[in-house]
Motif scaffolding. Structure first.
Motif, PDB file in Angstrom:
ATOM      1  N   GLU A 127      26.327 -27.551   0.328  1.00 38.26           N
ATOM      2  CA  GLU A 127      26.188 -26.341  -0.561  1.00 38.26           C
ATOM      3  C   GLU A 127      26.238 -25.040   0.292  1.00 38.26           C
ATOM      4  O   GLU A 127      27.023 -24.111  -0.124  1.00 38.26           O
ATOM      5  CB  GLU A 127      24.850 -26.518  -1.241  1.00 38.26           C
ATOM      6  CG  GLU A 127      23.485 -26.401  -0.259  1.00 38.26           C
ATOM      7  CD  GLU A 127      22.336 -26.227  -1.227  1.00 38.26           C
ATOM      8  OE1 GLU A 127      21.763 -25.302  -1.431  1.00 38.26           O
ATOM      9  OE2 GLU A 127      21.547 -27.258  -1.242  1.00 38.26           O
ATOM     10  N   CYS A 128      25.721 -24.910   1.458  1.00 40.49           N
ATOM     11  CA  CYS A 128      25.617 -23.774   2.068  1.00 40.49           C
ATOM     12  C   CYS A 128      27.231 -23.309   2.529  1.00 40.49           C
ATOM     13  O   CYS A 128      27.470 -22.146   2.670  1.00 40.49           O
ATOM     14  CB  CYS A 128      24.715 -23.788   3.356  1.00 40.49           C
ATOM     15  SG  CYS A 128      22.913 -23.755   2.639  1.00 40.49           S
ATOM     16  N   THR A 129      27.783 -24.371   3.040  1.00 36.88           N
ATOM     17  CA  THR A 129      28.997 -24.077   3.585  1.00 36.88           C
ATOM     18  C   THR A 129      30.156 -23.719   2.693  1.00 36.88           C
ATOM     19  O   THR A 129      30.692 -22.801   2.493  1.00 36.88           O
ATOM     20  CB  THR A 129      29.669 -25.465   4.452  1.00 36.88           C
ATOM     21  OG1 THR A 129      28.688 -25.867   5.459  1.00 36.88           O
ATOM     22  CG2 THR A 129      31.010 -25.204   4.845  1.00 36.88           C
ATOM     23  N   ALA A 130      29.947 -24.466   1.380  1.00 32.68           N
ATOM     24  CA  ALA A 130      30.691 -24.064   0.261  1.00 32.68           C
ATOM     25  C   ALA A 130      30.372 -22.392  -0.233  1.00 32.68           C
ATOM     26  O   ALA A 130      31.400 -21.914  -0.561  1.00 32.68           O
ATOM     27  CB  ALA A 130      30.702 -25.034  -0.801  1.00 32.68           C
ATOM     28  N   MET A 131      29.427 -22.018  -0.448  1.00 33.97           N
ATOM     29  CA  MET A 131      28.858 -21.006  -1.080  1.00 33.97           C
ATOM     30  C   MET A 131      28.881 -19.807  -0.025  1.00 33.97           C
ATOM     31  O   MET A 131      29.392 -18.695  -0.528  1.00 33.97           O
ATOM     32  CB  MET A 131      27.397 -20.909  -1.297  1.00 33.97           C
ATOM     33  CG  MET A 131      27.056 -21.961  -2.766  1.00 33.97           C
ATOM     34  SD  MET A 131      25.780 -21.901  -3.692  1.00 33.97           S
ATOM     35  CE  MET A 131      24.596 -22.737  -2.367  1.00 33.97           C
ATOM     36  N   SER A 132      28.695 -20.044   1.025  1.00 34.07           N
ATOM     37  CA  SER A 132      29.002 -18.855   2.074  1.00 34.07           C
ATOM     38  C   SER A 132      30.335 -18.597   2.329  1.00 34.07           C
ATOM     39  O   SER A 132      30.671 -17.296   2.307  1.00 34.07           O
ATOM     40  CB  SER A 132      28.286 -19.299   3.538  1.00 34.07           C
ATOM     41  OG  SER A 132      29.043 -20.364   4.313  1.00 34.07           O
ATOM     42  N   THR A 133      31.124 -19.382   2.265  1.00 36.13           N
ATOM     43  CA  THR A 133      32.469 -19.038   2.399  1.00 36.13           C
ATOM     44  C   THR A 133      33.062 -18.728   1.333  1.00 36.13           C
ATOM     45  O   THR A 133      34.065 -17.803   1.293  1.00 36.13           O
ATOM     46  CB  THR A 133      33.359 -20.265   2.930  1.00 36.13           C
ATOM     47  OG1 THR A 133      33.097 -21.585   2.114  1.00 36.13           O
ATOM     48  CG2 THR A 133      33.048 -20.510   4.401  1.00 36.13           C
TER      49      THR A 133
END
Length: 489
Positions: A225-231
């Motif tokens: 989730e964090c990789t997808a949303m941050s980028t």
């Protein structure tokens, strides 16, 4: 930009001068809460830490896009591969929709953050609202050869990644150590290696929250989730990624691996971690009986609490320690923070009452210099507070006629106090005691008015009796040339 800010970069293990990717703009992503319970003391520290950084960057003139996520539904606890999502379990027990549970606790988190004067982030994405982006991330990692499909689930191939890149760069671990310290768990037969982590999990029949994907009806792994949303919101390269030190391994380590596998680079340039809060020297945990929610702190309802503590006392308590140091909670420490905050606010109030002099005996620009240098040195909030306290002492001396300040001095000190105490540290002018409920001030002011009448009538015994009674209650009366003032001892 005016600032020469240095930040401790966990990835390089040293302080580095902060230089944003784009001049005048900063992209910052911080791992937010998992909303399956009431916000607690452990939530306060990262929230205040990164609010401090957000406020400081904005005060220095940067345009900041601050993204803080909400982990809501569909995910298992941390990196477990079996078991039930905590939100789903609570929903099943209480016969609610999982989204009802998530919304309820998200709202409670927001109210607690508002009480702590934590600014809202620029964007607050929810994990459940970005399933498409997480599926796309998994597809890219598969295409790059760093993941494999097994029985409807997708796992990150840590060994394949480690051959070309280094897994463990952030936490300082190597794969051999990880292998030795990874337990063989039941239900992991789908994995090639125990240390591989889930990018997508096939949902068991009882798993409530599930979404269709190319591999199965299931749900994303915790780290995706964090990789997808941050980028998505900050681009493939952005400036700062923050979170608690407890997230460094495996969560942030896995994020670095995911982004490097999918994009060819680690997305974040500066990794910033706050240290933990302990309670009387112990890690906070429900099993230890020392788990304290923020509501319990504000109301004093927990058995370990001697009294209620205002949100500003909690914020001041957090800021008194450097964000990278361990912060130990105790009633004594919070009571000291309450008194310190009250003294700081009283000093600021006294500044407005000082009669300007023709000449100055102090140099108010010294306060500005000390505060600026402290904040630029890896957000050294304790040194900012120390400088402010030194000047409270000088202000009190000026109020007593022992120092003199010109009108320009008073204006400059007022502006510096407002900038650092209120705008950057995020403190508010409110009574520090009794959970923010200012019952004390009107009672004290009434007693001081009676004492003033007694002094005017030369009834010194009555005057001393009121003063001594207030002192016994922890309130110190200060008689000045310009009138009478008071503060909590």
């Amino acid at each position: 930009m005016k600032t020469e800010l240095t930040l401790y970069n966990t990835l390089t293990r040293r302080k580095e001068r902060f230089e944003p990717l784009t001049e005048g703009r900063v992209g910052m992503y911080v791992c937010g809460p998992t909303v399956y319970g009431d916000p607690h003391l452990g939530h306060a520290r990262p929230a205040v830490t990164f609010d401090l950084l957000f406020r400081y960057l904005k005060a220095e003139g940067y345009k900041v896009r601050y993204v803080r996520n909400i982990t809501d539904v569909g995910h298992l606890e941390h990196d477990a591969d079996e078991g039930e999502d905590k939100i789903a379990r609570k929903a099943r027990i209480e016969q609610l929709e999982p989204m009802e549970v998530a919304h309820y606790y998200t709202e409670r988190y927001h109210r607690a953050m508002e009480a702590l004067n934590v600014l809202s982030p620029s964007i607050e994405p929810h994990a459940s609202g970005h399933i498409i982006e997480q599926i796309a991330l998994v597809e890219r990692i598969l295409e790059a050869g760093y993941a494999y499909v097994s029985n409807g689930s997708v796992y990150f191939d840590v060994a394949a990644y480690d051959r070309k890149h280094r897994y463990g760069r952030l936490s300082g671990r190597n794969l051999e150590d990880i292998v030795l310290n990874t337990r063989e768990l039941d239900g992991q037969s789908d994995k090639r290696h125990p240390y591989d982590f889930a990018l997508w999990k096939k949902a068991s029949p009882e798993h409530i929250m599930r979404w269709p994907s190319p591999w199965s009806d299931g749900f994303p792994g915790w780290h995706a989730e964090c990789t997808a949303m941050s980028t998505k919101y900050l681009g493939e390269r952005f400036d700062i990624h923050g979170g608690g030190m407890d997230l460094m391994f495996p969560h942030h380590e896995c994020e670095i691996a995911q982004s490097t596998a999918a994009l060819g680079c680690d997305s974040a340039r500066y990794w910033v971690h706050n240290n933990m809060i302990t309670i009387n020297g112990q890690k906070m945990g429900k099993s230890l009986g020392n788990f304290i929610t923020l509501e319990e702190l504000f109301t004093g309802s927990h058995r370990l609490l001697a009294q209620a503590y205002s949100p500003m006392t909690i914020r001041f308590f957090v800021l008194q320690a450097h964000y990278r140091s361990t912060l130990d909670f105790s009633n004594e420490a919070l009571q000291a923070a309450e008194k310190g905050l009250d003294r700081l606010m009283k000093g600021f109030e006294a500044l407005a009452k000082i009669k300007p002099a023709a000449q100055s005996t102090v140099q108010p620009e010294e306060l500005e210099r000390r505060c600026a240098e402290a904040m630029a040195d890896d957000l050294n909030s304790p040194m900012v507070i120390s400088a402010l306290f030194d000047w409270v002492r000088i202000i009190n001396q000026a109020a007593d006629g022992k120092e003199s300040l010109t009108a320009d001095d008073i204006a400059r000190l007022t502006e510096t106090f407002r900038r650092y105490a209120f705008e950057i540290l995020g403190l508010k002018e409110q009574n520090a005691a009794a959970g923010g409920r200012d019952y004390v001030t009107p009672l004290v002011e009434m007693l001081l008015a009676e004492r003033l009448k007694a002094r005017a009538a030369k009834d010194w015994a009555a005057s001393d009796r009121i003063r001594d009674g207030l002192a016994a209650a922890g309130i110190r009366v200060k008689d000045r040339k310009e009138g009478t003032d008071w503060e909590l001892e």
